[in-house]
Each structure stands twice: as structure tokens, then as C-alpha cells.
Design a protein around this motif. Structure first.
Motif, PDB file in Angstrom:
ATOM      1  N   ARG A   1       0.842  -1.186   0.000  1.00  0.00           N
ATOM      2  CA  ARG A   1       0.000   0.000   0.000  1.00  0.00           C
ATOM      3  C   ARG A   1       0.890   1.253   0.000  1.00  0.00           C
ATOM      4  O   ARG A   1       1.576   1.527   0.979  1.00  0.00           O
ATOM      5  CB  ARG A   1      -0.933   0.010   1.211  1.00  0.00           C
ATOM      6  CG  ARG A   1      -1.726  -1.280   1.361  1.00  0.00           C
ATOM      7  CD  ARG A   1      -2.616  -1.295   2.584  1.00  0.00           C
ATOM      8  NE  ARG A   1      -3.258  -2.599   2.766  1.00  0.00           N
ATOM      9  CZ  ARG A   1      -4.186  -2.866   3.695  1.00  0.00           C
ATOM     10  NH1 ARG A   1      -4.564  -1.905   4.528  1.00  0.00           N
ATOM     11  NH2 ARG A   1      -4.703  -4.069   3.787  1.00  0.00           N
TER      12      ARG A   1
ATOM     13  N   GLN B   1     -11.173   5.516  -0.384  1.00  0.00           N
ATOM     14  CA  GLN B   1     -11.097   4.152   0.135  1.00  0.00           C
ATOM     15  C   GLN B   1     -11.994   4.001   1.361  1.00  0.00           C
ATOM     16  O   GLN B   1     -12.110   4.911   2.174  1.00  0.00           O
ATOM     17  CB  GLN B   1      -9.657   3.806   0.528  1.00  0.00           C
ATOM     18  CG  GLN B   1      -8.673   3.835  -0.621  1.00  0.00           C
ATOM     19  CD  GLN B   1      -7.282   3.407  -0.189  1.00  0.00           C
ATOM     20  OE1 GLN B   1      -6.919   3.458   0.975  1.00  0.00           O
ATOM     21  NE2 GLN B   1      -6.482   2.963  -1.142  1.00  0.00           N
TER      22      GLN B   1
ATOM     23  N   ASN C   1      -6.135  -0.026   1.005  1.00  0.00           N
ATOM     24  CA  ASN C   1      -5.588  -0.562  -0.240  1.00  0.00           C
ATOM     25  C   ASN C   1      -4.513   0.372  -0.787  1.00  0.00           C
ATOM     26  O   ASN C   1      -4.397   1.530  -0.367  1.00  0.00           O
ATOM     27  CB  ASN C   1      -6.694  -0.711  -1.303  1.00  0.00           C
ATOM     28  CG  ASN C   1      -7.664  -1.821  -0.987  1.00  0.00           C
ATOM     29  OD1 ASN C   1      -7.310  -2.995  -1.061  1.00  0.00           O
ATOM     30  ND2 ASN C   1      -8.877  -1.458  -0.623  1.00  0.00           N
ATOM     31  N   ASP C   2      -3.756  -0.155  -1.753  1.00  0.00           N
ATOM     32  CA  ASP C   2      -2.813   0.662  -2.497  1.00  0.00           C
ATOM     33  C   ASP C   2      -3.585   1.791  -3.182  1.00  0.00           C
ATOM     34  O   ASP C   2      -4.708   1.589  -3.655  1.00  0.00           O
ATOM     35  CB  ASP C   2      -2.121  -0.221  -3.544  1.00  0.00           C
ATOM     36  CG  ASP C   2      -0.873   0.410  -4.128  1.00  0.00           C
ATOM     37  OD1 ASP C   2      -0.439   1.457  -3.618  1.00  0.00           O
ATOM     38  OD2 ASP C   2      -0.323  -0.164  -5.086  1.00  0.00           O
TER      39      ASP C   2
END
Length: 390
Positions: A281, A348, A354-355
Motif C-alpha cells: 500500500r 477508500q 488498499n494501495d
């Protein structure tokens, strides 16, 4: 040890995974990282030194990582960091200058503050206090290689070639940028060459050279925080005749690009199929108007150090070449960091889960400008190539 299960669930982390925190260098821009770490701690309900199994950092990121490993929360680190940054960029004298009479700054006050905070504690002392493994980078000019100051704990045992050195020595070595500061004998800033982003070094050191069985890529979540990259978009017609003196332009261009390209290569590799089992991430932004305008608009105020009244009013010139040592822009970097937190929270659910990329793997806050049709047309045309002025 704290119960991390709620923190893992809040951040959507597999409970079997170990957590690694990697912090880029970037001078005053490290204040951006701290805004995100404060939010991360809020979401996790734990300070970073309890949440992460390992912290790694270069230069300003190394300072933050070292303070975290010594048992400071992100908010506490921010308070200390602001003091350190304001004191570390103290002119060595009236005639001190990076180019004509280097170094420009003295480390006397920086040393005093670090000693007051860390006393004479070693890297192992910090590791044993919080249970957090540590990696700090520095460039050894005498040996011609990057040095990793590390300490790993495993089943009550501590390993690391330099685990017994003073933590404050490692934090001075990692920030001793040439021309800004005097080297620490043989050591200069850890990000001088290609380690401004230490994430690949941290993963490699943990998985390959850390305690056997403690870290593996299929049971590892990596949080990597950048301090803003500086894109250099030169129009095609200006590449062969840039503004200013050619040699100085290309020297500055090369110094910036080498660091950014190295960082990109690391993140691209860790996102690739070669590391498909790694939970990676990355959170970063390119300092240009295109990316800044993706953030929620915020009022800047008089202390931001720029003429623009709002974030979206910033020009490319305002943000593209922010010096690492311009303390007057410290508030601006803090505001950008806070706006990044808001962006991540909206992009997000939950934030930092998450990345920070889209479905195609393109970074959401990093501008990249291609011109595929133009390139295909020109480089497929013999007449264009043969007629191009050499």
C-alpha cells in the motif's frame, strides 16, 4: 503485547500478516507523512510503534521512524518534528551557502534536541522498548555503499550489525545531506543516491536477512508513505534547448529524476506479479497542479508561505520545486498532507485499506503524461526521423 485484531480489521489487514512501515525522505515535506500517520493511528486505535512490526526510514523519514520506534505516537512525533525542522535549518553563518561556502546549515541544535529526546539509547534499546524492528539508511562514502542500521528482535534475541550504536547517531547519519550539512565522518544522507524511498531495502532486509521465519512476502503488509515527488514535464520542443544554462539544467534534472525514478521502480516492482502475494500500500502525490487539484480544496491562510489563498489556486511553480529546506513552506506541506488524508478517506473505505491506485494500477495522485499517438506517428516516419535536426 497489544491485541491488534481490531486494528487489523479496521484497516482490512489479514490477521496472519506482519506489518512494515516505510517512510521516504524529503526534508520539510515529512510533515505530510505525519498527517497520514496520525489518521492511521486514529483508525487503528493503536500508536504506530504498537501497530507495526518494523519501521524503516530515510533522511526525514528516518527521523520519524526512529522517533516512532523509541515509543512516540504520531502526534508526539509531529510536535518534536516541528521543533527539529525549525532548528535544524539554522544557518551556519552569514556567508554560509550550499554552493559557494557549504554546508549551509549547522547541526549543533539538532544534536542537542536529539540527545535531549533519546539520551544515549542504542538502536537495540529502542527495539527492545517497543518490540519494533528498525531500519535506518545512510550512504557510506568511504565504503561506496548504502548502510542499513538495523535491529531485529526474534524470540528474545536481537540481531543487527549496528544494533549497539546510538539511535541518535543513526538519525544524524541519515539526514546529513551534502552541502546542506556536514557529513557524519563517512556518512551522508541515506537518500543521496537511490534510497530516498527505502521500501525495497526494508522488504529485502526483513524477508531475506531478518530472523528466519519472522517475515515472508506472503504474510506481509507494507505501508509506504512518500513525501511528494517532483515531476519535471519539459515540452518536446524545449528538450533540446531548456531554459537557463544547459549544464545546470541537466544536472538539476538528473538529480531529481534519479531519485524519483528509483522510487517508481521500487513501487512498480512491489506492485508487480513478482510480488503478487505481498499486500503493498503506497501513498504519495506528485507536486503539480494537476494532482493538487484532485485534493479537497482548503483555505491556505497567511502562514502558508505562498500568495494563493486556496489549495486549488496554487500554480505549478508554487509546488513543483519546493526546496527541502524552505521552512516557510512548512504550513503549506502540512495542509497538503491533511488534504491527502481527506482524499484517501473519500477514495477508500476504510481509508488506507488498499494501495492508492485505480483499477489499472495507475496512481491516483501522481501525474504521468504520455503522448502515445504523437510518438507512434513520429517514430514510425522515416522522413520525420531523417529530417530531425541533430
Amino acid at each position: 503485547m497489544p491485541d491488534k485484531s481490531k486494528a487489523y480489521d479496521a484497516l482490512k489487514i489479514n490477521r496472519r500478516n506482519r506489518l512494515l512501515l516505510s517512510l521516504d525522505g524529503g526534508g520539510i515535506r515529512g510533515i505530510m507523512t505525519l498527517q497520514m500517520l496520525k489518521k492511521l493511528e486514529q483508525l487503528a486505535g493503536l500508536p504506530c510503534y504498537e501497530l507495526f512490526d518494523m519501521v524503516a526510514g530515510t533522511s526525514t523519514g528516518g527521523i520519524i521512524a526512529g522517533l516512532i520506534a523509541s515509543g512516540k505516537t504520531a502526534a508526539q512525533v509531529e510536535t518534536l518534528y516541528v521543533e527539529l525542522v525549525r532548528e535544524v535549518f539554522t544557518k551556519r553563518g552569514l556567508l554560509a551557502n550550499r554552493y559557494a561556502n557549504p554546508p549551509e546549515y549547522t547541526k549543533v541544535k539538532y544534536r542537542e534536541i536529539l540527545k535531549e529526546i533519546l539520551l544515549d539509547g542504542t538502536i537495540q534499546d529502542a527495539c527492545s522498548k517497543t518490540g519494533t524492528d528498525i531500519l535506518i539508511t545512510s550512504k557510506d562514502v568511504a565504503a561506496g555503499e548504502e548502510t542499513y542500521f538495523t535491529c531485529f528482535e526474534h524470540k528474545g534475541n536481537y540481531t543487527g550489525t549496528y544494533k549497539d550504536i546510538l539511535l541518535r547517531a543513526a538519525l544524524e547519519a541519515t539526514m546529513s545531506a551534502p552541502t546542506y550539512f556536514t557529513p557524519l565522518e563517512r556518512f551522508v544522507d541515506g537518500g543521496t543516491t537511490t534510497y530516498g524511498n527505502p521500501v525495497m531495502a526494508a522488504v529485502m532486509e526483513a524477508v531475506r536477512y531478518g530472523p528466519a521465519g519472522k517475515y515472508s512476502t506472503n504474510k506481509l503488509t507494507v505501508f509506504s508513505f512518500g513525501t511528494g515527488c517532483r515531476p519535471q514535464f519539459v515540452p518536446p520542443e524545449k528538450v533540446d534547448n531548456p531554459n537557463g544554462i544547459d549544464a545546470l539544467f541537466w544536472l538539476q534534472w538528473l538529480m531529481t529524476e534519479s531519485s524519483d525514478d528509483s522510487s517508481d521502480m521500487q513501487t512498480f516492482l512491489l506492485r508487480s506479479r513478482a510480488f503478487s502475494d505481498l499486500d503493498f500500500r503506497r501513498f504519495n502525490i506528485s507536486l503539480d497542479k494537476e494532482s493538487i487539484n484532485k485534493l479537497p480544496n482548503r483555505e491556505l491562510g497567511e502562514k502558508a508561505g505562498v500568495e494563493a489563498a486556496w489549495l486549488w489556486d496554487l500554480t505549478d511553480e508554487d509546488v513543483a520545486n519546493i526546496p527541502l529546506d524552505k521552512v516557510s513552506l512548512f504550513p503549506l506541506m502540512q495542509i497538503i498532507g491533511e488534504a491527502m488524508v481527506d482524499f484517501i478517506a473519500n477514495a477508500q473505505n476504510p481509508p488506507f485499506s488498499n494501495d492508492l491506485v485505480d483499477a489499472k494500477g495507475k496512481e491516483l495522485l501522481v501525474s504521468r503524461r504520455g503522448d502515445v499517438d504523437r510518438i507512434r506517428t513520429q517514430l514510425s516516419d522515416p522522413q520525420w526521423l531523417d529530417g530531425f535536426e541533430h
